[in-house]
Every structure is written in C-alpha cells, then in structure tokens.
Motif scaffolding. Structure first.
Motif, PDB file in Angstrom:
ATOM      1  N   GLY A  42      35.009   1.397  14.095  1.00  0.00           N
ATOM      2  CA  GLY A  42      33.916   1.385  15.057  1.00  0.00           C
ATOM      3  C   GLY A  42      34.140   2.404  16.163  1.00  0.00           C
ATOM      4  O   GLY A  42      34.568   3.535  15.921  1.00  0.00           O
TER       5      GLY A  42
ATOM      6  N   LYS B 130      27.816   6.147   9.956  1.00  0.00           N
ATOM      7  CA  LYS B 130      28.512   5.530  11.097  1.00  0.00           C
ATOM      8  C   LYS B 130      27.528   5.490  12.257  1.00  0.00           C
ATOM      9  O   LYS B 130      27.413   6.418  13.051  1.00  0.00           O
ATOM     10  CB  LYS B 130      29.761   6.327  11.482  1.00  0.00           C
ATOM     11  CG  LYS B 130      30.970   6.068  10.595  1.00  0.00           C
ATOM     12  CD  LYS B 130      32.245   6.646  11.218  1.00  0.00           C
ATOM     13  CE  LYS B 130      33.126   5.533  11.736  1.00  0.00           C
ATOM     14  NZ  LYS B 130      33.681   5.763  13.044  1.00  0.00           N
TER      15      LYS B 130
ATOM     16  N   ASN C   8      25.502   3.847  15.683  1.00  0.00           N
ATOM     17  CA  ASN C   8      25.781   3.156  16.938  1.00  0.00           C
ATOM     18  C   ASN C   8      25.358   1.694  16.870  1.00  0.00           C
ATOM     19  O   ASN C   8      24.465   1.322  16.102  1.00  0.00           O
ATOM     20  CB  ASN C   8      25.045   3.838  18.099  1.00  0.00           C
ATOM     21  CG  ASN C   8      25.572   5.227  18.381  1.00  0.00           C
ATOM     22  OD1 ASN C   8      26.693   5.554  18.035  1.00  0.00           O
ATOM     23  ND2 ASN C   8      24.751   6.041  19.021  1.00  0.00           N
ATOM     24  N   ALA C   9      25.988   0.885  17.692  1.00  0.00           N
ATOM     25  CA  ALA C   9      25.667  -0.549  17.744  1.00  0.00           C
ATOM     26  C   ALA C   9      24.439  -0.758  18.623  1.00  0.00           C
ATOM     27  O   ALA C   9      24.530  -1.162  19.779  1.00  0.00           O
ATOM     28  CB  ALA C   9      26.849  -1.349  18.264  1.00  0.00           C
TER      29      ALA C   9
ATOM     30  N   MET D 242      24.414  -5.508  13.250  1.00  0.00           N
ATOM     31  CA  MET D 242      25.283  -4.540  12.592  1.00  0.00           C
ATOM     32  C   MET D 242      25.644  -4.974  11.175  1.00  0.00           C
ATOM     33  O   MET D 242      25.886  -4.137  10.299  1.00  0.00           O
ATOM     34  CB  MET D 242      26.535  -4.303  13.432  1.00  0.00           C
ATOM     35  CG  MET D 242      26.254  -3.546  14.726  1.00  0.00           C
ATOM     36  SD  MET D 242      25.444  -1.939  14.468  1.00  0.00           S
ATOM     37  CE  MET D 242      26.860  -0.955  13.936  1.00  0.00           C
TER      38      MET D 242
ATOM     39  N   GLY E 189      30.839   2.011  12.129  1.00  0.00           N
ATOM     40  CA  GLY E 189      30.044   2.041  13.344  1.00  0.00           C
ATOM     41  C   GLY E 189      30.501   3.174  14.230  1.00  0.00           C
ATOM     42  O   GLY E 189      31.554   3.784  14.007  1.00  0.00           O
TER      43      GLY E 189
ATOM     44  N   THR F 240      30.428  -0.077  18.910  1.00  0.00           N
ATOM     45  CA  THR F 240      30.820  -0.952  17.801  1.00  0.00           C
ATOM     46  C   THR F 240      32.210  -1.524  18.056  1.00  0.00           C
ATOM     47  O   THR F 240      33.197  -0.796  18.040  1.00  0.00           O
ATOM     48  CB  THR F 240      30.800  -0.189  16.460  1.00  0.00           C
ATOM     49  OG1 THR F 240      29.525   0.454  16.313  1.00  0.00           O
ATOM     50  CG2 THR F 240      31.036  -1.133  15.301  1.00  0.00           C
TER      51      THR F 240
ATOM     52  N   HIS G 183      31.634  -6.738  15.755  1.00  0.00           N
ATOM     53  CA  HIS G 183      30.646  -6.070  14.906  1.00  0.00           C
ATOM     54  C   HIS G 183      31.255  -5.762  13.544  1.00  0.00           C
ATOM     55  O   HIS G 183      30.621  -5.969  12.505  1.00  0.00           O
ATOM     56  CB  HIS G 183      30.171  -4.763  15.547  1.00  0.00           C
ATOM     57  CG  HIS G 183      29.436  -4.939  16.842  1.00  0.00           C
ATOM     58  ND1 HIS G 183      29.962  -4.552  18.050  1.00  0.00           N
ATOM     59  CD2 HIS G 183      28.205  -5.441  17.120  1.00  0.00           C
ATOM     60  CE1 HIS G 183      29.089  -4.813  19.016  1.00  0.00           C
ATOM     61  NE2 HIS G 183      28.013  -5.357  18.482  1.00  0.00           N
ATOM     62  N   LEU G 184      32.473  -5.240  13.548  1.00  0.00           N
ATOM     63  CA  LEU G 184      33.122  -4.865  12.291  1.00  0.00           C
ATOM     64  C   LEU G 184      33.333  -6.075  11.386  1.00  0.00           C
ATOM     65  O   LEU G 184      33.135  -5.998  10.167  1.00  0.00           O
ATOM     66  CB  LEU G 184      34.460  -4.179  12.574  1.00  0.00           C
ATOM     67  CG  LEU G 184      34.388  -2.805  13.251  1.00  0.00           C
ATOM     68  CD1 LEU G 184      35.797  -2.309  13.575  1.00  0.00           C
ATOM     69  CD2 LEU G 184      33.664  -1.793  12.367  1.00  0.00           C
TER      70      LEU G 184
END
Length: 336
Positions: free
Chosen positions: A19, A238, A240-241, A260, A277, A281, A285-286
C-alpha cells in the motif's frame, strides 16, 4: 526466466502488492518536507516495521523506501552524495523482512521520478536521467532487491530512461505511470500509447501498469484501456484508497477497507495481475483486499457503469482515448 517475480507469476494468477509508503511513515512520525529515504539510515526499525506491515497484511510484493532516492531529489536535502548508500539500505532492510516471511515475498526497489522536466522545456536530458536512475538501481541491486520498480512516472522520456538504467544494472524491472489528467498522464500519454511504448522498448518491463492518479475508479478505467489492447504482459494496478480530501490540515483518503476490497476484485476482473494500493492504503485496506481476492470468484470484466457504481464516479468524463476508448472492450472473462 529464473528471477523471483517470474517464478511467483508462474504459480499464481494474481499477486498482491503493498500500500502507501508516505501515509504509513507520516503515521510513524515523519514530518512533511522531510526525506523518507534518510530514515533508511536514521530509523531502520521504522522502515522494517513499514515493510512488515505490508507482509503481515498479505502482500506478496512490497516496494522499498527509495521512491525519492535519486540525486536530483536528494539534493534538496543535501544528500545527493548518499544515493547508493540510502538505496542499498532500503533494499537490505527489505531483504531481511522478505527472507523471514516464511513464504515467497518479492522486494521491489522503488524508483520514482526525478522531479525534473526534460529539455527543451527543462534541463533534464536522457543521458542525465539514465545516469541518476542507474546510480539508484545499483544501490538497490547491491542491497538485494529482487526486481526494480519505476513508479508514478508521467513523461514517456523518463520511463524510457528508467528502462535503460535497469538494463545497465542487469536487473528485471516493472514500471507504472500515473494517469491523473483526464485519463492521461500529466505529460499527455494515454493508456493505449503506454502499451505501444512498452512493447517497443529494448528492455521492456516484466509487468507494467498504473499507480496513484486520482481515485480507484479512474485507475480501473485506465486498466480497462490497457486490457483493451490485448496485451499479454502482466498488468499492475495500484490505486489510491479513495479520493484525497484536506481535513484539519492533513490530506485524508476516504476509501474504506470494504471499498478497497471491492476495488481489488474489480482490478483483477479488469485484467490486472499485480494488485496493490497507493496513497492512503493502510494495513487494514490490504487485509480486506487480500481476503476479497482469495474469497471472491473471478467475474466478467466490469463495465464503466459497474465500476462507478461500486467505487464512485470518475473525475472526468474523458478516458483519454476519445470516442469509445475503454468502453469498446466487450464484456467477457479475462483471457488466461
């Protein structure tokens, strides 16, 4: 090919990348305006924690803390003489984390843009860009990076310079560009133009794609543009969050872990093989992305309407490709 990333790609039909670097380091105490790369020497424990957060959350690939580790950017901090050292340390710390993971994890040596503009508008030449990237690449190679990873590039000239530098270092590489201006990079490149450029390189990347930009929806529209060309090279996504917003003096990204997770699955179904991300991120989120990828069966390639319904609207109506563009991609399962 026998490099670590190729071996992993042969055994998996998707890989999860990491992220944000900056967002996580700011949470650890990095001040705005400071060079994160100096922490490779001054705060190695925090850089180890940064990498470990990604690995523990399920990332198969993480990028080193070397995004601004070229001479041009480090000169702003009077550290231009430390390029090789700081990049070597970034990769060495990463190598230790990856080797202790108990599963294959790829250390990707991050190479960001120089921050300079190419002649004739600016002072940067191809030769100078290659020299700066090569110096950085040799440090990352010396530290044990598995692959080099150029990211957030806007100018095709800079992407080509990164390709040559990676070749000089004798390293495999991946490269992403940032499509943040109505479906184009800041320097005007479209998704289809990037595919054409990549395929003409003497030393093409193992995988290519898009990172950062605006929001996750915009990024997936670009991924659809890549996929519509029929490229068989692995695609990287990849995003953005969510969308950046200025709150109480800080930039905040509004993407939830659930959003996400949905983005990761849609990125895979759009045609991406390596999914991670970018800004905003975090480990939560991951973890949601990994769970979603593992537990959601492959689906049909999503339409633009389906993407915007799940991830929010696009920042512009134009995808950079003119009439049709990514919309021309017919529905159907992603080719294996």
């Amino acid at each position: 090919m026998t490099d670590a990333l190729s071996r992993l790609l042969e055994t998996r039909d998707w890989l999860m990348a990491d992220g944000a670097t900056g967002t996580n380091l700011f949470n650890m105490g990095l001040s705005s305006g400071d060079a994160p790369e100096l922490w490779n020497a001054d705060e190695p424990g925090k850089i180890k924690q940064l990498y470990s957060l990604a690995v523990d959350a399920g990332s198969d690939i993480f990028l080193t803390n070397s995004f601004g580790g070229n001479a041009s950017r480090l000169k702003l901090h009077d550290a231009q003489s430390r390029v090789r050292e700081l990049n070597r340390l970034a990769a060495e710390i990463g190598r230790d984390v990856a080797d202790a993971a108990g599963r294959p994890v790829i250390v990707a040596g991050s190479i960001g843009p120089t921050g300079d503009i190419f002649a004739p508008m600016g002072t940067l030449t191809h030769e100078l860009a290659v020299e700066m990237f090569h110096e950085q690449a040799e440090g990352l190679k010396e530290g044990g990076a598995d692959v080099l990873w150029a990211e957030t590039i806007s100018a095709p000239e800079e992407y080509k310079a990164a390709a040559e530098a990676c070749h000089l270092a004798g390293m495999p590489w991946c490269g992403t560009m940032s499509f943040d201006t109505a479906g184009r990079t800041m320097m005007g490149l479209t998704s289809t133009a990037m595919v054409a450029m990549v395929e003409k390189l003497a030393h093409p990347p193992m995988a290519f794609g898009a990172n950062c930009g605006v929001g996750a929806a915009d990024l997936l529209r670009t991924i659809l543009g890549f996929a519509a060309t029929g490229t068989e090279r692995p695609i990287i996504a990849k995003g953005n969050a969510g969308i950046p917003k200025y709150v109480d003096g800080h930039i905040h990204y509004d993407g939830t872990p659930e959003l996400m997770g949905a983005y990761a699955v849609m990125a895979r179904d759009c045609g991406a093989t390596i999914i991670g991300g970018c800004c905003g991120t975090m480990p939560d989120h991951l973890r949601a992305m990994r769970a979603a990828l593992e537990n959601t069966p492959r689906g049909e390639r999503p339409t633009l309407e389906e993407i915007s319904a799940k991830l929010g609207g696009f920042s512009s109506e134009d995808d950079g490709l003119g009439e049709g563009g990514a919309k021309r991609e017919r529905r159907g399962r992603r080719r294996s």
